[in-house]
Design a protein around this motif. Structure first.
Motif, PDB file in Angstrom:
ATOM      1  N   ILE A  56       0.833  -1.205   0.000  1.00  0.00           N
ATOM      2  CA  ILE A  56       0.000   0.000   0.000  1.00  0.00           C
ATOM      3  C   ILE A  56       0.868   1.255   0.000  1.00  0.00           C
ATOM      4  O   ILE A  56       0.598   2.234  -0.726  1.00  0.00           O
ATOM      5  CB  ILE A  56      -0.948  -0.017   1.213  1.00  0.00           C
ATOM      6  N   VAL A  57       1.923   1.250   0.802  1.00  0.00           N
ATOM      7  CA  VAL A  57       2.787   2.429   0.897  1.00  0.00           C
ATOM      8  C   VAL A  57       3.449   2.711  -0.443  1.00  0.00           C
ATOM      9  O   VAL A  57       3.600   3.886  -0.862  1.00  0.00           O
ATOM     10  CB  VAL A  57       3.841   2.215   2.001  1.00  0.00           C
ATOM     11  N   LEU A 139      -6.451   3.565   0.866  1.00  0.00           N
ATOM     12  CA  LEU A 139      -6.955   2.317   0.289  1.00  0.00           C
ATOM     13  C   LEU A 139      -8.446   2.219   0.556  1.00  0.00           C
ATOM     14  O   LEU A 139      -8.905   2.351   1.698  1.00  0.00           O
ATOM     15  CB  LEU A 139      -6.234   1.117   0.897  1.00  0.00           C
ATOM     16  N   ILE A 140      -9.228   1.997  -0.528  1.00  0.00           N
ATOM     17  CA  ILE A 140     -10.667   1.782  -0.372  1.00  0.00           C
ATOM     18  C   ILE A 140     -11.047   0.506  -1.096  1.00  0.00           C
ATOM     19  O   ILE A 140     -10.314   0.032  -1.972  1.00  0.00           O
ATOM     20  CB  ILE A 140     -11.478   2.972  -0.914  1.00  0.00           C
ATOM     21  N   ASP A 144     -15.558  -5.820  -5.441  1.00  0.00           N
ATOM     22  CA  ASP A 144     -14.482  -6.794  -5.278  1.00  0.00           C
ATOM     23  C   ASP A 144     -13.131  -6.223  -5.681  1.00  0.00           C
ATOM     24  O   ASP A 144     -12.186  -6.964  -5.942  1.00  0.00           O
ATOM     25  CB  ASP A 144     -14.764  -8.042  -6.115  1.00  0.00           C
ATOM     26  N   ARG A 145     -13.028  -4.870  -5.765  1.00  0.00           N
ATOM     27  CA  ARG A 145     -11.796  -4.237  -6.207  1.00  0.00           C
ATOM     28  C   ARG A 145     -11.160  -3.462  -5.055  1.00  0.00           C
ATOM     29  O   ARG A 145     -11.845  -2.939  -4.171  1.00  0.00           O
ATOM     30  CB  ARG A 145     -12.058  -3.271  -7.375  1.00  0.00           C
ATOM     31  N   TYR A 146      -9.836  -3.409  -5.100  1.00  0.00           N
ATOM     32  CA  TYR A 146      -9.063  -2.642  -4.125  1.00  0.00           C
ATOM     33  C   TYR A 146      -8.404  -1.474  -4.861  1.00  0.00           C
ATOM     34  O   TYR A 146      -7.705  -1.670  -5.849  1.00  0.00           O
ATOM     35  CB  TYR A 146      -7.994  -3.505  -3.462  1.00  0.00           C
ATOM     36  N   LEU A 147      -8.658  -0.241  -4.360  1.00  0.00           N
ATOM     37  CA  LEU A 147      -8.171   0.962  -5.033  1.00  0.00           C
ATOM     38  C   LEU A 147      -7.420   1.837  -4.044  1.00  0.00           C
ATOM     39  O   LEU A 147      -7.840   1.999  -2.895  1.00  0.00           O
ATOM     40  CB  LEU A 147      -9.326   1.766  -5.635  1.00  0.00           C
ATOM     41  N   PHE A 166      -7.018  10.906  -8.549  1.00  0.00           N
ATOM     42  CA  PHE A 166      -6.006   9.927  -8.946  1.00  0.00           C
ATOM     43  C   PHE A 166      -6.359   8.569  -8.318  1.00  0.00           C
ATOM     44  O   PHE A 166      -6.658   8.506  -7.115  1.00  0.00           O
ATOM     45  CB  PHE A 166      -4.612  10.348  -8.481  1.00  0.00           C
ATOM     46  N   SER A 167      -6.290   7.530  -9.110  1.00  0.00           N
ATOM     47  CA  SER A 167      -6.665   6.202  -8.618  1.00  0.00           C
ATOM     48  C   SER A 167      -5.737   5.160  -9.220  1.00  0.00           C
ATOM     49  O   SER A 167      -5.330   5.269 -10.386  1.00  0.00           O
ATOM     50  CB  SER A 167      -8.127   5.886  -8.964  1.00  0.00           C
TER      51      SER A 167
END
Length: 484
Positions: A56-57, A139-140, A144-147, A166-167
């Motif tokens: 994530i970082v 992070l959201i 079923d997706r991680y953005l 921005f994503s």
């Protein structure tokens, strides 16, 4: 109807035996396994969390860098043309490596978006419709997706143009990370299982010397004290010290037991002669006395009876002392038990005026035994059966034969012996301390002598009894083999 489940102890995977939950082996194994599970689980959880944070970082850093430079790029490209051109070229430039960018006016109208965005996709539509987006990359989870997403206000030449978003879709990386974490958990579980087996095996080996000591102690008898010794190799110093102390204790016990046997033998031998003299004088005095009162005669008869009983006890003690020292010799020959048992039954019936029933096989039973010693044992057991059963109850002698053994049962329907006393009935001087047996004559050595004599003839004697129903003493002797 309630059903009860019995608790079963865990099974040692190496020996197949059940382990008591109160044993040192079980407790040490359980404690070390629990500590290992906690340690490995903590490492696995920390490693999974650290990998997730690193993923994530890294993506947050990418969005942070792109979002920080986006306004500068727009201003730079706007100098070459209009703001719309600047926005389009900046969005196109920033849309690399899976990053999606879109710009919305303050009224919510979409101005521009990355060329790779499918505006018909529900995922894209739902993402663009977000109104609450943090300014810092976060992070959201959408469906079923991680953005990883963030939003910045866009100001060009001191004029607010709207909000730029921005994503970065990290679903694939997230699934790969989850798969890696599951693999880590599986490997950790396997390591824990192997560690459990290794710990259990190591503790079993470490405690094996104590198990050896327990086995030696459980099989020891008074005759084995001198020869018994605990031999340990490659044991810890503490266990070796304990084993040495255990061996020294066995030597002290052996010496003490030998001194006791010598003392009993010497005292019995020294007392028998003077008591025999005393008995002779008492009997002579009773025969020749003509002016004794009834009380004096009764006192002399009592003294004679007690002296005879003491002499019998001393003779029994001498027999036991000889058996203990190995000086009790046996003349083992073929003995026809059909004849011997019939003679004992007839003799006992004549002396006691009691019914003695003989149940014998039609076959001739020839045992390997010392006839005089075996006769002594049979008379002793029949005498006990007569003493501890009522006069109207017969005593049965049953003779059987198997391929290798001759078996004699001495059965009575008397008072019987409780289970608590049966394990000790063959001990020396042991008598069942009950009101129904206290008044009966005996020294408490008869059964101990019978056991020593039968075992000296390579046989064994057993007991089955039930209070109120009687007792069955069984003598098992080897069949005589003429070829030996």
């Amino acid at each position: 109807m309630k059903s009860t489940r019995r608790f079963r102890f865990p099974i040692n995977p190496f020996t197949g035996k059940r382990i008591s939950t109160s044993s040192l082996q079980f407790r040490l194994t359980l404690e070390l396994v629990v500590l290992s599970i906690l340690g490995l689980s903590s490492v696995a959880v920390w490693a999974g969390w650290q990998l997730s944070q690193n993923l994530i970082v890294a993506h947050k850093g990418t969005l942070e860098y792109i979002s920080a430079r986006f306004p500068e790029q727009v201003e730079l490209y706007s100098e070459m043309g209009s703001i719309e051109v600047g926005l389009n070229r900046s969005v196109y430039k920033s849309s690399t490596g899976g990053v999606m960018v879109w710009v919305k006016r303050n009224d919510g109208m979409l101005l521009v978006n990355s060329p790779g965005m499918d505006m018909q996709s529900s995922k894209i539509t739902q993402m663009i419709s977000l109104t609450q987006v943090p300014s810092e990359p976060s992070l959201i989870h959408i469906n079923d997706r991680y953005l990883v997403i963030c939003a910045r206000t866009l100001t060009i030449k001191n004029q607010l143009q709207g909000t730029v978003y921005f994503s970065k879709d990290i679903t694939t990386e997230k699934h790969q990370l989850n798969h890696s974490i599951r693999s880590l958990i599986a490997v950790s579980s396997l390591v824990i299982l192997l560690l459990m087996l290794a710990i259990a095996n190591r503790i079993r080996h470490a405690l094996h010397p104590l198990e050896q000591m327990s086995q030696v102690a459980s099989t020891l008898s008074a005759d084995d004290l001198n020869a018994a010794k605990l031999e340990l190799h490659q044991a810890p110093d503490e266990i070796l010290g304990l084993a040495q102390t255990f061996n020294e204790m066995l030597l002290r016990l052996s010496a003490s037991w030998e001194q006791q046997r010598q003392f009993v033998g010497n005292v019995s031998h020294e007392l028998r002669t003077p008591l025999t003299v005393v008995l002779g004088y008492l009997q002579s005095l009773l025969r020749r006395g003509t002016n004794f009162s009834d009380y004096q005669k009764q006192a002399l008869e009592t003294a004679i009876g007690e002296t005879e009983r003491t002499i019998r006890m001393l003779e029994d003690l001498l027999d036991l002392a000889r058996a203990d020292s190995g000086n009790l010799h046996f003349s083992v020959n073929p003995v026809v038990l059909n004849t011997l048992v019939a003679e004992v039954a007839a003799m006992s019936q004549t002396v006691s005026n009691r019914e003695i029933t003989l149940v014998s096989t039609d076959q001739e039973v020839v045992a390997s035994a010392d006839q005089n010693r075996l006769q002594q044992v049979l008379i002793n057991l029949v005498d006990n059966a007569i003493k501890y059963s009522s006069p109207e109850q017969p005593v049965d002698l049953v003779l059987e034969k198997t391929e290798k053994h001759a078996i004699i049962h001495i059965c009575d329907g008397g008072i019987g012996i409780s289970l608590a006393h049966q394990n000790r009935i063959f001990e020396r001087f042991y008598r069942v301390d009950e009101s129904m047996t206290r008044s009966r004559d005996g020294t408490g050595l008869g059964l101990a002598i019978a056991k020593s004599l039968i075992e000296g003839m390579e046989g064994r004697i057993t007991l089955r009894s039930k209070p109120g129903e009687g007792s069955v003493f069984t003598i098992i002797l080897p069949i005589w083999n003429s070829q030996l």
